[in-house]
Design a protein around this motif. Structure first.
Motif, PDB file in Angstrom:
ATOM      1  N   ASN A  35      -3.740 -11.871 -18.646  1.00 33.82           N
ATOM      2  CA  ASN A  35      -2.518 -11.863 -17.837  1.00 33.82           C
ATOM      3  C   ASN A  35      -2.114 -10.347 -17.333  1.00 33.82           C
ATOM      4  OD1 ASN A  35      -0.091 -12.418 -16.413  1.00 33.82           O
ATOM      5  ND2 ASN A  35       0.906 -13.362 -18.075  1.00 33.82           N
ATOM      6  N   PRO A  38      -4.594 -19.070 -11.140  1.00 33.73           N
ATOM      7  CA  PRO A  38      -3.205 -20.001 -11.259  1.00 33.73           C
ATOM      8  C   PRO A  38      -3.025 -20.505 -12.624  1.00 33.73           C
ATOM      9  CG  PRO A  38      -4.813 -20.299  -9.349  1.00 33.73           C
ATOM     10  CD  PRO A  38      -5.325 -19.531  -9.927  1.00 33.73           C
ATOM     11  N   GLY A  39      -2.075 -20.713 -12.865  1.00 36.87           N
ATOM     12  CA  GLY A  39      -1.674 -21.456 -14.234  1.00 36.87           C
ATOM     13  C   GLY A  39      -1.962 -20.596 -15.711  1.00 36.87           C
ATOM     14  N   ILE A  40      -2.155 -19.255 -15.247  1.00 36.84           N
ATOM     15  CA  ILE A  40      -2.408 -18.450 -16.626  1.00 36.84           C
ATOM     16  C   ILE A  40      -1.106 -18.443 -17.527  1.00 36.84           C
ATOM     17  CG2 ILE A  40      -1.620 -16.298 -15.659  1.00 36.84           C
ATOM     18  CD1 ILE A  40      -4.107 -14.960 -17.111  1.00 36.84           C
ATOM     19  N   ASP A  41      -1.300 -18.644 -18.730  1.00 36.60           N
ATOM     20  CA  ASP A  41      -0.251 -18.582 -19.615  1.00 36.60           C
ATOM     21  C   ASP A  41       0.397 -17.071 -19.693  1.00 36.60           C
ATOM     22  OD1 ASP A  41       1.236 -20.079 -21.771  1.00 36.60           O
ATOM     23  OD2 ASP A  41       0.190 -18.677 -23.138  1.00 36.60           O
ATOM     24  N   SER A  42       1.530 -16.956 -20.084  1.00 40.22           N
ATOM     25  CA  SER A  42       2.456 -15.827 -20.029  1.00 40.22           C
ATOM     26  C   SER A  42       1.831 -14.689 -21.091  1.00 40.22           C
ATOM     27  CB  SER A  42       3.774 -16.058 -20.128  1.00 40.22           C
ATOM     28  OG  SER A  42       4.173 -16.790 -21.375  1.00 40.22           O
ATOM     29  N   ASP A  50      -1.337 -14.955 -22.421  1.00 41.89           N
ATOM     30  CA  ASP A  50      -2.760 -14.846 -22.201  1.00 41.89           C
ATOM     31  C   ASP A  50      -3.086 -13.319 -22.073  1.00 41.89           C
ATOM     32  OD1 ASP A  50      -5.452 -14.521 -21.057  1.00 41.89           O
ATOM     33  OD2 ASP A  50      -5.195 -16.777 -20.949  1.00 41.89           O
ATOM     34  N   ASN A  61      -3.809 -12.473 -11.102  1.00 41.24           N
ATOM     35  CA  ASN A  61      -3.615 -13.717 -11.897  1.00 41.24           C
ATOM     36  C   ASN A  61      -4.156 -15.093 -11.454  1.00 41.24           C
ATOM     37  OD1 ASN A  61      -2.744 -12.122 -14.167  1.00 41.24           O
ATOM     38  ND2 ASN A  61      -0.545 -12.601 -13.416  1.00 41.24           N
ATOM     39  N   TYR A  80      -0.265 -11.927  -7.628  1.00 45.86           N
ATOM     40  CA  TYR A  80      -0.668 -12.965  -7.133  1.00 45.86           C
ATOM     41  C   TYR A  80      -2.256 -12.989  -7.055  1.00 45.86           C
ATOM     42  CZ  TYR A  80      -1.753 -16.745  -3.911  1.00 45.86           C
ATOM     43  OH  TYR A  80      -2.325 -17.986  -3.245  1.00 45.86           O
TER      44      TYR A  80
END
Length: 74
Positions: A58, A49-53, A55, A47, A44
């Motif tokens: 990540n 908020p809303g980061i692409d899996s 990316d 990363n 939490y």
């Protein structure tokens, strides 16, 4: 340090292979019990908020609990 924890966190950048170690705060251990809670807190915090899996920024978090390696079953 509490029994069952190594006392530090290793942050490894897989692109550059840089390794940075951070001390593990005992208050954090009291608040987020065991590997699952601690791992969720670290994920939490690291990363956005809303980061692409997929990316490259990540974070992957691998943790163990205080009972890892013992004969306790649950």
């Amino acid at each position: 340090m509490k029994n069952g924890y190594a006392g530090r966190i290793a942050k490894i950048n897989l692109s550059s292979m840089d390794v940075t170690e951070y001390p593990l705060d005992e208050d954090l251990l009291r608040k987020y019990i065991s590997g699952r809670g601690l791992g969720a807190k670290i994920l939490y915090d690291m990363n956005p908020p809303g980061i692409d899996s997929v990316d490259p920024e990540n974070t992957i978090v691998l943790t163990t609990g205080v009972l890892t390696g013992t004969t306790v079953m649950f």
